[in-house]
Design a protein around this motif. Structure first.
Motif, PDB file in Angstrom:
ATOM      1  N   THR A  64       3.134   6.129   3.317  1.00  0.00           N
ATOM      2  CA  THR A  64       1.352   6.376   4.148  1.00  0.00           C
ATOM      3  C   THR A  64       0.859   5.286   3.653  1.00  0.00           C
ATOM      4  O   THR A  64       0.659   4.134   2.649  1.00  0.00           O
ATOM      5  CB  THR A  64       0.434   7.547   3.286  1.00  0.00           C
ATOM      6  OG1 THR A  64       0.915   8.571   4.005  1.00  0.00           O
ATOM      7  CG2 THR A  64      -1.194   7.046   3.447  1.00  0.00           C
ATOM      8  N   GLN A 115      -1.338  13.084   1.917  1.00  0.00           N
ATOM      9  CA  GLN A 115      -2.199  12.468   1.164  1.00  0.00           C
ATOM     10  C   GLN A 115      -3.275  12.742   1.083  1.00  0.00           C
ATOM     11  O   GLN A 115      -3.145  12.096   2.280  1.00  0.00           O
ATOM     12  CB  GLN A 115      -1.806  11.480   0.234  1.00  0.00           C
ATOM     13  CG  GLN A 115      -2.646  11.108  -1.082  1.00  0.00           C
ATOM     14  CD  GLN A 115      -2.539  11.898  -2.286  1.00  0.00           C
ATOM     15  OE1 GLN A 115      -1.660  12.007  -2.779  1.00  0.00           O
ATOM     16  NE2 GLN A 115      -4.218  11.540  -2.773  1.00  0.00           N
ATOM     17  N   PHE A 140       0.234   5.569  -1.145  1.00  0.00           N
ATOM     18  CA  PHE A 140       0.073   6.853  -2.225  1.00  0.00           C
ATOM     19  C   PHE A 140       1.332   7.351  -2.329  1.00  0.00           C
ATOM     20  O   PHE A 140       2.189   7.669  -1.682  1.00  0.00           O
ATOM     21  CB  PHE A 140      -1.042   7.552  -0.937  1.00  0.00           C
ATOM     22  CG  PHE A 140      -2.383   6.854  -0.238  1.00  0.00           C
ATOM     23  CD1 PHE A 140      -2.388   6.359   0.829  1.00  0.00           C
ATOM     24  CD2 PHE A 140      -3.568   6.850  -1.327  1.00  0.00           C
ATOM     25  CE1 PHE A 140      -4.185   5.714   1.255  1.00  0.00           C
ATOM     26  CE2 PHE A 140      -4.595   5.914  -0.958  1.00  0.00           C
ATOM     27  CZ  PHE A 140      -4.550   5.827   0.041  1.00  0.00           C
ATOM     28  N   PRO A 181      -6.529  10.735   1.008  1.00  0.00           N
ATOM     29  CA  PRO A 181      -6.715   9.406   0.621  1.00  0.00           C
ATOM     30  C   PRO A 181      -7.712   9.027   0.169  1.00  0.00           C
ATOM     31  O   PRO A 181      -8.074   7.645  -0.334  1.00  0.00           O
ATOM     32  CB  PRO A 181      -7.197   8.008   2.224  1.00  0.00           C
ATOM     33  CG  PRO A 181      -7.095   9.797   3.588  1.00  0.00           C
ATOM     34  CD  PRO A 181      -6.448  10.818   2.957  1.00  0.00           C
ATOM     35  N   LYS A 190       0.678  -1.299   0.219  1.00  0.00           N
ATOM     36  CA  LYS A 190      -0.061  -0.295   0.067  1.00  0.00           C
ATOM     37  C   LYS A 190       1.236   1.115   0.109  1.00  0.00           C
ATOM     38  O   LYS A 190       1.752   1.405   0.996  1.00  0.00           O
ATOM     39  CB  LYS A 190      -0.706   0.120   1.669  1.00  0.00           C
ATOM     40  CG  LYS A 190       0.072   0.737   2.722  1.00  0.00           C
ATOM     41  CD  LYS A 190       1.023  -1.016   3.004  1.00  0.00           C
ATOM     42  CE  LYS A 190       1.912  -0.459   3.910  1.00  0.00           C
ATOM     43  NZ  LYS A 190       3.415  -0.887   4.214  1.00  0.00           N
ATOM     44  N   SER A 223      -0.278   8.312   7.946  1.00  0.00           N
ATOM     45  CA  SER A 223       0.886   8.618   7.547  1.00  0.00           C
ATOM     46  C   SER A 223       2.117   8.183   8.894  1.00  0.00           C
ATOM     47  O   SER A 223       2.235   8.771  10.380  1.00  0.00           O
ATOM     48  CB  SER A 223       0.533  10.049   7.200  1.00  0.00           C
ATOM     49  OG  SER A 223       0.361  10.222   5.609  1.00  0.00           O
ATOM     50  N   GLY A 275      -6.599   6.380   6.592  1.00  0.00           N
ATOM     51  CA  GLY A 275      -5.969   6.410   6.237  1.00  0.00           C
ATOM     52  C   GLY A 275      -4.295   6.576   7.018  1.00  0.00           C
ATOM     53  O   GLY A 275      -5.126   7.688   7.747  1.00  0.00           O
ATOM     54  N   GLY A 289      -3.125   3.304   3.521  1.00  0.00           N
ATOM     55  CA  GLY A 289      -4.720   3.604   3.121  1.00  0.00           C
ATOM     56  C   GLY A 289      -5.322   2.460   2.899  1.00  0.00           C
ATOM     57  O   GLY A 289      -4.633   1.756   2.080  1.00  0.00           O
ATOM     58  N   GLU A 320      -6.116   2.830  -2.321  1.00  0.00           N
ATOM     59  CA  GLU A 320      -5.766   2.804  -3.572  1.00  0.00           C
ATOM     60  C   GLU A 320      -6.361   1.474  -3.818  1.00  0.00           C
ATOM     61  O   GLU A 320      -6.001   1.799  -5.356  1.00  0.00           O
ATOM     62  CB  GLU A 320      -4.593   2.955  -2.922  1.00  0.00           C
ATOM     63  CG  GLU A 320      -3.381   2.852  -4.140  1.00  0.00           C
ATOM     64  CD  GLU A 320      -1.911   2.709  -3.978  1.00  0.00           C
ATOM     65  OE1 GLU A 320      -0.979   3.904  -4.529  1.00  0.00           O
ATOM     66  OE2 GLU A 320      -1.253   2.863  -2.550  1.00  0.00           O
TER      67      GLU A 320
END
Length: 365
Positions: free
Chosen positions: A261, A239, A11, A241, A9, A296, A294, A263, A266
């Motif tokens: 990150t 970002q 982002f 998400p 995953k 981070s 999400g 989430g 994606e």
């Protein structure tokens, strides 16, 4: 299991330099006997290269004058590690380990052994929230690939007993890895990009690079200070998400740090109107189900960011925040499905929520 190494995953996190003026310093009129280290010469337009590796877009930017060759050295390192960790590919050491599960130990290269040892250590540290032996479950769902599907409960029940990081046996002296049960499989997708990001930073430093951006498909590392401000940090966008890459909800300053990150939007699988994330719970065999959208992680090592982002999803908002605060070396930004943003204590004075982002800052009660 991993395919094209990237079964994780991430982002994209936008990176932009912070434009600040440089203040000149007046001399004090006395001779300075302390040797002054010469500041590196930086270029306005960085040396840059983008390649498609590990199933994702990899971009490297180097700002030190005359250091363009460092890009080649860094990409060479990425390609070597990618070959060793990719599954279903000739030369994959992870494939070799999984193929001998329940049979014998397999000797691996120092780098791959170090990666696997780290993954097992974090599996233990997170009490199984992150489990490097998740391979049998991720291969069942295969979310992110054309053959993704929701497996039956019977299939999941049959594979769950194989998911146990404690059954991964390491021998430091011989540099071997042994999986105790037939059918076990390690999946390094949870830390591979972070580990490789850190290796790239080591290569750049070895080549005397002082200022650079490393972006391995969303694993961002900002090396040194922003080139547009003396001793100033970079500004890194976090970002959103639920929107396209490059859309930030807020920013944080950073230097010599990584931002990673995880989430749920994606890569996912939608079955009968239900959305299943690719982030798998080692305990249930299903994707995590909680209010998080999400997470981070901001820390010094990208491999830590990878592992922590997965572990915090398992623990949820309150448990994940407590876990982050306990580490003492990482900060986190949690985004919930009701579009609220929660930040760890170390970001209280530095995180900035962008106006009109559609999100609101909130406090844990």
């Amino acid at each position: 299991m991993l395919e094209g190494i990237f079964i994780m995953k991430k982002f994209w996190i936008g990176v932009a330099t912070l434009l600040l003026a440089v203040t000149s310093l007046a001399g004090c009129g006395q001779q300075n006997t302390t040797p002054v280290k010469k500041a590196p010469t930086l270029v306005k337009n960085p040396y840059e290269d983008t390649q498609f590796l590990m199933g994702t877009v990899v971009t490297l930017r180097v700002y030190d004058k005359g250091k363009q060759s460092a890009l080649n050295d860094a990409f060479d390192r990425i390609k070597v590690l990618a070959k060793e960790t990719t599954v279903n590919q000739e030369g994959s050491e992870v494939d070799a380990v999984n193929a001998q599960a329940g049979k014998k130990a397999v000797k691996v290269t120092p780098a791959i052994y170090s990666m696997i040892k780290y993954a097992k250590s974090y599996s233990d540290k997170s009490e199984g929230a992150f489990d490097l032996a998740i391979g049998p479950i991720t291969s069942l769902w295969h979310i992110g690939f054309n053959d993704a599907r929701k497996p039956s409960q019977a299939e999941i029940d049959a594979k769950l007993p194989l998911v146990n990081y404690k059954d991964v046996v390491l021998n430091d002296k011989k540099q071997t890895v042994y999986l105790k049960k037939h059918g076990m499989a390690i999946d390094l997708g949870g830390i591979a990009k972070g580990f490789i990001t850190d290796q790239v930073v080591k290569v750049l430093k070895r080549d005397k690079v002082t200022t650079a951006i490393v972006d391995l498909g969303g694993n961002i590392y900002v090396l040194g200070h922003s080139p547009k401000g003396a001793n100033k940090d970079w500004t890194v966008g976090i970002q959103d998400p639920k929107k396209s890459r490059g859309t930030a909800i807020g920013t944080v300053p950073a230097k010599n740090m990584t931002i990673v990150t995880s989430g749920i939007y994606e890569r996912y699988l939608k079955v009968d109107g239900h959305v299943y994330s690719h982030l798998m719970d080692p305990k249930t065999g299903y994707p995590f189900e909680n209010n998080l959208m999400g997470v981070s992680i901001i820390t010094k090592k990208s491999v830590d960011g990878d592992a922590l982002s997965t572990a915090t999803f398992d623990k949820g908002l309150k448990g994940g925040m407590a876990f982050i605060e306990k580490t003492g070396y990482a900060e986190a930004i949690f985004i919930t499905k009701d579009k609220k943003v929660y930040i760890s204590s170390g970001l209280k004075k530095t995180f900035k929520l962008l106006p009109n982002s559609g999100y609101t800052l909130a406090e844990l009660k």
